[in-house]
Scaffold this motif. Structure first.
Motif, PDB file in Angstrom:
ATOM      1  N   MET A   1      -5.729  -0.874 -11.172  1.00 29.60           N
ATOM      2  CA  MET A   1      -6.964  -0.096 -11.309  1.00 29.60           C
ATOM      3  C   MET A   1      -6.853   0.913 -12.446  1.00 29.60           C
ATOM      4  O   MET A   1      -7.785   1.071 -13.250  1.00 29.60           O
ATOM      5  CB  MET A   1      -7.273   0.627  -9.998  1.00 29.60           C
ATOM      6  N   VAL A   2      -5.719   1.595 -12.531  1.00 26.50           N
ATOM      7  CA  VAL A   2      -5.521   2.587 -13.591  1.00 26.50           C
ATOM      8  C   VAL A   2      -5.517   1.918 -14.957  1.00 26.50           C
ATOM      9  O   VAL A   2      -6.116   2.414 -15.925  1.00 26.50           O
ATOM     10  CB  VAL A   2      -4.209   3.364 -13.353  1.00 26.50           C
TER      11      VAL A   2
ATOM     12  N   GLN B   1       0.839  -1.194   0.000  1.00 25.37           N
ATOM     13  CA  GLN B   1       0.000   0.000   0.000  1.00 25.37           C
ATOM     14  C   GLN B   1       0.881   1.254   0.000  1.00 25.37           C
ATOM     15  O   GLN B   1       0.483   2.313   0.451  1.00 25.37           O
ATOM     16  CB  GLN B   1      -0.905  -0.001   1.238  1.00 25.37           C
TER      17      GLN B   1
ATOM     18  N   GLY C   1       3.491   3.936  -5.220  1.00 23.12           N
ATOM     19  CA  GLY C   1       2.678   3.319  -6.255  1.00 23.12           C
ATOM     20  C   GLY C   1       2.554   1.829  -6.034  1.00 23.12           C
ATOM     21  O   GLY C   1       3.516   1.092  -6.229  1.00 23.12           O
ATOM     22  N   SER C   2       1.391   1.365  -5.609  1.00 29.88           N
ATOM     23  CA  SER C   2       1.197  -0.057  -5.348  1.00 29.88           C
ATOM     24  C   SER C   2       0.704  -0.752  -6.616  1.00 29.88           C
ATOM     25  O   SER C   2       0.242  -0.114  -7.571  1.00 29.88           O
ATOM     26  CB  SER C   2       0.177  -0.250  -4.223  1.00 29.88           C
ATOM     27  N   HIS C   3       0.803  -2.078  -6.628  1.00 28.26           N
ATOM     28  CA  HIS C   3       0.301  -2.831  -7.781  1.00 28.26           C
ATOM     29  C   HIS C   3      -1.215  -2.689  -7.890  1.00 28.26           C
ATOM     30  O   HIS C   3      -1.762  -2.633  -9.004  1.00 28.26           O
ATOM     31  CB  HIS C   3       0.680  -4.298  -7.650  1.00 28.26           C
ATOM     32  N   ARG C   4      -1.899  -2.622  -6.785  1.00 30.37           N
ATOM     33  CA  ARG C   4      -3.351  -2.436  -6.812  1.00 30.37           C
ATOM     34  C   ARG C   4      -3.697  -1.156  -7.562  1.00 30.37           C
ATOM     35  O   ARG C   4      -4.631  -1.133  -8.373  1.00 30.37           O
ATOM     36  CB  ARG C   4      -3.866  -2.388  -5.369  1.00 30.37           C
ATOM     37  N   GLN C   5      -2.946  -0.087  -7.304  1.00 31.47           N
ATOM     38  CA  GLN C   5      -3.218   1.183  -7.971  1.00 31.47           C
ATOM     39  C   GLN C   5      -2.951   1.106  -9.469  1.00 31.47           C
ATOM     40  O   GLN C   5      -3.764   1.572 -10.281  1.00 31.47           O
ATOM     41  CB  GLN C   5      -2.361   2.284  -7.341  1.00 31.47           C
ATOM     42  N   GLU C   6      -1.801   0.513  -9.860  1.00 29.98           N
ATOM     43  CA  GLU C   6      -1.511   0.446 -11.291  1.00 29.98           C
ATOM     44  C   GLU C   6      -2.473  -0.492 -12.011  1.00 29.98           C
ATOM     45  O   GLU C   6      -2.782  -0.286 -13.192  1.00 29.98           O
ATOM     46  CB  GLU C   6      -0.054   0.024 -11.531  1.00 29.98           C
TER      47      GLU C   6
ATOM     48  N   THR D   1       3.319   4.507  -0.824  1.00 25.88           N
ATOM     49  CA  THR D   1       3.047   5.768  -1.506  1.00 25.88           C
ATOM     50  C   THR D   1       3.840   5.902  -2.801  1.00 25.88           C
ATOM     51  O   THR D   1       3.644   6.864  -3.542  1.00 25.88           O
ATOM     52  CB  THR D   1       3.384   6.951  -0.580  1.00 25.88           C
TER      53      THR D   1
END
Length: 491
Positions: free
Chosen positions: A58-59, A47, A51-56, A49
Motif C-alpha cells: 500500500m505504501v 498482519q 510490518g506486513s507485505h500488505r502494508q508495504e 506489527t
C-alpha cells in the motif's frame, strides 16, 4: 485516460507487485514476498506489527503515484499473487542464522538496510546477501545487532568474560563454545543452565550471552504455561531464554528436549477441517535458576551447566549495561574471528556423547585454542549424571543392588521379578513405604530403566533387555570399571 484508469484496480496492484517484489513459497506452502534486491521476506498474509507485505505494498503504490486502493482490490490482487506463487520454486526462510553457498553461513544483523555477516572458510565480512541465497524472516523478537569490529585480537572475548561472573575457566570455555554453536544453523547445541547462589548474576549473565546473538532488545522471559505457547515463542526467534526456573514439569522437560535437538509440530489450520499447519523447529535455548528439582535423564544429556559466582564488587545496572553496549561490537567481532578459526580446525568427532555435533565443536575449539573444552564438557555431563541419580530413588536403588554383583558379573530376571527385588531392597528390614512415583508394574519399571540407561551406564551398570522362549527379561551387568567414554548399547 491513463492506462491505470482503464485497468481494474486489482490488475494495477498485481502488475505493480510483480514488478517490485519477488514472490516464492516455502516447503509448508506459505507464500512470501521479497522486495527486489532486499534479503528480508514477509508472508503475504501476515498482519504482524513488524510490518506486513500488505502494508508495504500500500505504501509503495501511494508513494509511486498510483493512489490509494480499497481493501477488496488489495485482497483480490493478493489472492491472485498467492495462487501464482504456488507454482514457483520452493525456498526456505531463516531467522537470524542461515546456511549459504560454498560452505558459508550468514548472521542477520537485523538492520533495515539488510546488511548481514557472511562467515566463510577464510574469514567473515559484512554484505547484503543475494535474495536467492538467503531470505531473512523478521519478527518482534529480531533485534538489531551493531556492526562487528574486525581484527580485535580476541579483545572482545576478554571483555565478555570480565563482565560475566563465570566460576572458573571451564565454565568460560563452555560458554564460548555454546556461543560459537549458536552461529551454526545445523549444529544442535545443549542448553546452558546458568546456576549459582542467590545474587550471582545468573539473569544478567544470561542476558549478556543472549544479546550477543539477539541484540540489545533480547531478553529472558518466564517459561510459558503450556507447550503451544512455548513453541510459538521458539518459532519467532533464534535463542529462547527462560529465566528463574524453579520447577520443571515432565511436559516442559520433553518439550525442551525436542527444541534442542529438533522436532516438528503439526496442528489444524484455523477455520478449516482438513488443512494442517506444520512447524519445524530446532533452536538454541538458555535457562537460569538456582534449582529446578529433579532433572530427567534425557534432558540432562541436553544441558550445559554454567556455574556463576557472586561478584566481589557490585555495579549499577545503568553502568554495567552502558559498558556492555559499548563493548558489544568488539565482542561480536572477536566471536566471529574465533568462529572462523574453530571451524577451520580439524578434530575427531567423539562417538560416545549424545550431542556429538557439540562435542566435535568442543574438540575443534581445543585444536584451535587449547582451552580444554571437550574435557570440560565431559565433566559437566558427569555432574549432571550425579544430579539425576541424587534426584531419583530408583536409580540409587539400582546402583545399590549392582554393588552386590561381582565386577564383570551379570544378573537376569523378568521385569516383575526385578520390581519385587528392588522394592524389597528399598524398603529394607523396617519395611518403609515405597515413595511416590515408584514403579507399580514390571512394564513401568522397564520404561523407567530405559530412561535411566545412559545415566546408569556412566556409573558402570549396564542394563539390557532381551527375549527367550520363556519370555522377556532384563539383564543387569556390573562393569569391571565405569566406562563413560565408550559406546553404550541402548535398549
Amino acid at each position: 485516460m491513463s492506462d491505470d484508469e482503464k485497468n481494474p484496480a486489482r490488475e494495477v496492484i498485481t502488475n505493480y507487485a510483480q514488478s517490485h517484489f519477488r514472490y516464492f513459497r516455502t516447503a509448508d506452502g506459505t507464500v512470501y514476498a521479497q522486495k527486489n534486491g532486499h534479503p528480508v521476506a514477509r508472508p503475504i498474509r501476515s498482519q504482524g506489527t513488524t510490518g506486513s507485505h500488505r502494508q508495504e505494498l500500500m505504501v509503495g503504490l501511494y508513494r509511486d503515484g498510483h493512489g490509494v486502493f480499497n481493501g477488496t482490490a488489495l485482497k483480490e490482487a493478493l489472492d491472485l499473487i498467492e495462487a501464482l506463487a504456488l507454482t514457483e520454486d520452493v525456498q526456505p526462510v531463516h531467522i537470524r542464522v542461515a546456511p549459504g553457498f560454498d560452505g558459508a553461513t550468514w548472521l542477520d544483523l537485523g538492520r533495515t538496510d539488510g546488511q548481514s555477516v557472511r562467515i566463510h572458510p577464510t574469514g567473515w565480512d559484512i554484505a547484503i546477501p543475494d535474495p536467492r541465497e538467503v531470505c531473512w524472516r523478521r519478527t518482534q523478537l529480531t533485534g538489531e545487532l551493531p556492526l562487528p569490529v574486525k581484527d580485535t585480537d580476541g579483545k572482545g572475548i576478554d571483555l565478555l568474560l570480565r563482565l560475566c561472573n563465570f566460576a572458573g575457566a571451564e565454565t568460560e570455555c563452555l560458554a564460548i563454545a555454546w556461543l560459537i554453536g549458536c552461529l551454526g544453523p545445523s549444529v544442535p547445541v545443549p542448553a546452558p543452565f546458568l546456576t549459582g547462589p542467590q545474587g550471582a548474576g545468573k539473569s544478567t549473565g544470561g542476558r549478556m550471552l543472549v544479546r550477543i546473538i539477539e541484540g540489545m532488545s533480547g531478553d529472558l522471559r518466564r517459561a510459558p504455561k503450556d507447550e503451544e505457547n512455548l513453541i510459538a515463542a521458539v518459532a519467532a526467534g533464534w535463542v529462547t531464554a527462560l529465566d528463574n526456573l524453579s520447577h520443571m514439569t515432565p511436559d516442559l522437560s520433553d518439550a525442551m528436549c525436542c527444541i534442542v535437538t529438533g522436532a516438528e509440530n503439526v496442528k489444524r489450520a484455523l477455520y478449516t477441517d482438513g488443512d494442517v499447519v506444520r512447524a519445524r523447529y530446532r533452536r538454541p535455548m538458555l535457562l537460569t535458576g538456582i534449582d529446578v528439582g529433579v532433572i530427567r535423564p534425557d534432558l540432562a544429556e541436553r544441558l550445559l551447566p554454567l556455574r556463576m559466582e557472586r561478584p566481589r564488587v557490585r555495579r549499577t545496572e545503568a553502568e554495567l549495561w552502558a559498558e556492555y553496549a559499548e563493548a558489544l561490537p568488539v565482542i561480536l567481532g572477536s566471536l566471529l574471528d574465533l568462529t572462523v578459526k574453530v571451524r577451520a580446525a580439524e578434530a575427531e568427532t567423539p562417538t560416545d556423547l549424545r550431542m556429538a555435533d557439540f562435542a566435535h565443536l568442543c574438540a575443534q575449539l581445543d585444536a584451535a585454542t587449547g582451552l580444554g573444552g571437550l574435557a570440560a564438557y565431559r565433566r559437566s555431563l558427569d555432574d549432571l549424571n550425579d544430579d539425576v541419580i541424587e534426584g531419583d530413588l530408583l536409580a540409587q536403588t539400582v546402583l545399590k543392588h549392582a554393588e552386590a554383583i561381582e565386577p564383570g558379573g551379570e544378573q537376569r530376571m523378568t521385569s516383575t521379578e526385578w520390581l519385587y527385588c528392588l522394592s524389597r531392597l528399598y524398603s529394607g528390614d523396617d519395611m518403609r513405604p515405597l515413595p511416590k512415583g515408584w514403579p507399580t508394574t514390571g512394564k513401568v519399571l522397564s520404561d523407567r530403566l530405559k530412561r535411566l540407561q545412559p545415566t546408569l551406564a556412566a556409573r558402570g551398570v549396564l542394563i539390557e533387555s532381551g527375549r527367550t522362549s520363556e519370555g522377556r527379561y532384563l539383564e543387569m551387568t556390573h562393569l569391571q570399571t565405569p566406562q563413560p567414554h565408550e559406546e553404550k548399547r541402548m535398549f
